[in-house]
Design a protein around this motif. Structure first.
Motif, PDB file in Angstrom:
ATOM      1  N   ARG A  45       0.849  -1.185   0.000  1.00  0.00           N
ATOM      2  CA  ARG A  45       0.000   0.000   0.000  1.00  0.00           C
ATOM      3  C   ARG A  45       0.891   1.244   0.000  1.00  0.00           C
ATOM      4  O   ARG A  45       1.614   1.494   0.956  1.00  0.00           O
ATOM      5  N   LEU A  47      -0.472   4.353  -1.563  1.00  0.00           N
ATOM      6  CA  LEU A  47      -1.326   5.533  -1.712  1.00  0.00           C
ATOM      7  C   LEU A  47      -1.986   5.865  -0.386  1.00  0.00           C
ATOM      8  O   LEU A  47      -2.552   4.993   0.273  1.00  0.00           O
ATOM      9  N   LYS A  48      -1.904   7.142  -0.011  1.00  0.00           N
ATOM     10  CA  LYS A  48      -2.535   7.602   1.231  1.00  0.00           C
ATOM     11  C   LYS A  48      -3.945   8.094   0.926  1.00  0.00           C
ATOM     12  O   LYS A  48      -4.351   8.211  -0.224  1.00  0.00           O
ATOM     13  N   ALA A  49      -4.674   8.416   1.987  1.00  0.00           N
ATOM     14  CA  ALA A  49      -6.067   8.864   1.821  1.00  0.00           C
ATOM     15  C   ALA A  49      -6.138  10.142   0.989  1.00  0.00           C
ATOM     16  O   ALA A  49      -7.032  10.296   0.155  1.00  0.00           O
ATOM     17  N   ARG A  50      -5.209  11.063   1.183  1.00  0.00           N
ATOM     18  CA  ARG A  50      -5.228  12.311   0.403  1.00  0.00           C
ATOM     19  C   ARG A  50      -4.992  12.031  -1.081  1.00  0.00           C
ATOM     20  O   ARG A  50      -5.568  12.682  -1.951  1.00  0.00           O
ATOM     21  N   HIS A  51      -4.145  11.041  -1.376  1.00  0.00           N
ATOM     22  CA  HIS A  51      -3.922  10.671  -2.781  1.00  0.00           C
ATOM     23  C   HIS A  51      -5.218  10.164  -3.404  1.00  0.00           C
ATOM     24  O   HIS A  51      -5.599  10.593  -4.500  1.00  0.00           O
ATOM     25  N   LEU A  52      -5.889   9.260  -2.690  1.00  0.00           N
ATOM     26  CA  LEU A  52      -7.120   8.678  -3.227  1.00  0.00           C
ATOM     27  C   LEU A  52      -8.207   9.729  -3.411  1.00  0.00           C
ATOM     28  O   LEU A  52      -8.933   9.725  -4.401  1.00  0.00           O
ATOM     29  N   GLY A  53      -8.306  10.645  -2.446  1.00  0.00           N
ATOM     30  CA  GLY A  53      -9.298  11.715  -2.560  1.00  0.00           C
ATOM     31  C   GLY A  53      -9.050  12.596  -3.771  1.00  0.00           C
ATOM     32  O   GLY A  53      -9.978  12.921  -4.524  1.00  0.00           O
ATOM     33  N   GLY A 183       0.771   8.804  -6.940  1.00  0.00           N
ATOM     34  CA  GLY A 183      -0.110   9.447  -5.966  1.00  0.00           C
ATOM     35  C   GLY A 183       0.268  10.900  -5.736  1.00  0.00           C
ATOM     36  O   GLY A 183      -0.600  11.775  -5.705  1.00  0.00           O
TER      37      GLY A 183
END
Length: 200
Positions: A45, A47-53, A183
């Motif tokens: 893993r 990608l962080k949450a900000r990347h996905l958003g 990302g």
């Protein structure tokens, strides 16, 4: 009705649950360790949450918004534009949700191409792989040309080939550097898109 009563009354439910558990165990993948041993089936893993958003936000703001909206609005009017966006958005959302369900059920390496082999047929996966290749062979030059057209709005003195080459080098570098670099790049590019939309 308790779970034990349900199992007693419906043996098919128990059998199907056992098959699901076997499937998950057979295709289980660790997200925390990188490929070791034979190098197959290991994911990490990155990608962080900000990347996905920002991937989600930036994904809906494409070159069509900057280059094609005016023509579509002129020909179809606001209602036509809204209807077209709603219909295509519904189709895209359905595909994305379905893919998300499959990935959550069996997170196997290889993405949607491997999922096609798992859920449908290896021949279907083969066909999807080649279609995906053809898709990007066609879309990448179109996107690079669109980027050059967009940059030409501000600077007409530089040849389009220079802008296309620069954009291609950036795209290849991002792909070579892996998911983490993708990302971060998507975070930066999506931020620029959002700032552009807000400032227009």
């Amino acid at each position: 009705m308790s779970e034990s009563n349900l199992k007693e009354k419906d043996p098919d439910t128990q059998l199907s649950q056992e098959r699901v558990n076997e499937d998950v165990e057979k295709h289980h993948i660790s997200y925390e360790t990188e490929g070791a041993g034979n190098g197959e089936g290991k994911l990490k893993r990155q990608l962080k949450a900000r990347h996905l958003g920002f991937i989600a936000i930036g994904g809906v703001i494409g070159t069509g918004l900057f280059l094609g909206t005016a023509g579509a609005l002129k020909k179809g009017g606001p209602i036509g534009l809204l209807l077209g966006y709603s219909i295509m958005g519904t189709i895209c959302l359905s595909v994305a949700v379905s893919l998300g369900e499959m990935v959550a059920y069996l997170p196997i390496a290889g993405g949607h191409i491997s999922l096609a082999a798992r859920f449908v047929n290896p021949a279907f996966s083969f066909t999807m792989g080649w279609n995906y290749y053809y898709n990007w062979v066609i879309i990448l030059p179109a996107e690079l040309s669109a980027a050059a057209v967009l940059i030409n709005y501000w600077n007409k003195t530089v040849n389009n080939a220079a802008w296309i080459t620069m954009c291609l080098v950036v795209a290849v570098a991002i792909n070579v550097l892996g998911a983490g670099a993708y990302g971060e790049a998507e975070f930066i590019f999506a931020s620029i898109k959002v700032l552009t939309i807000v400032s227009i």
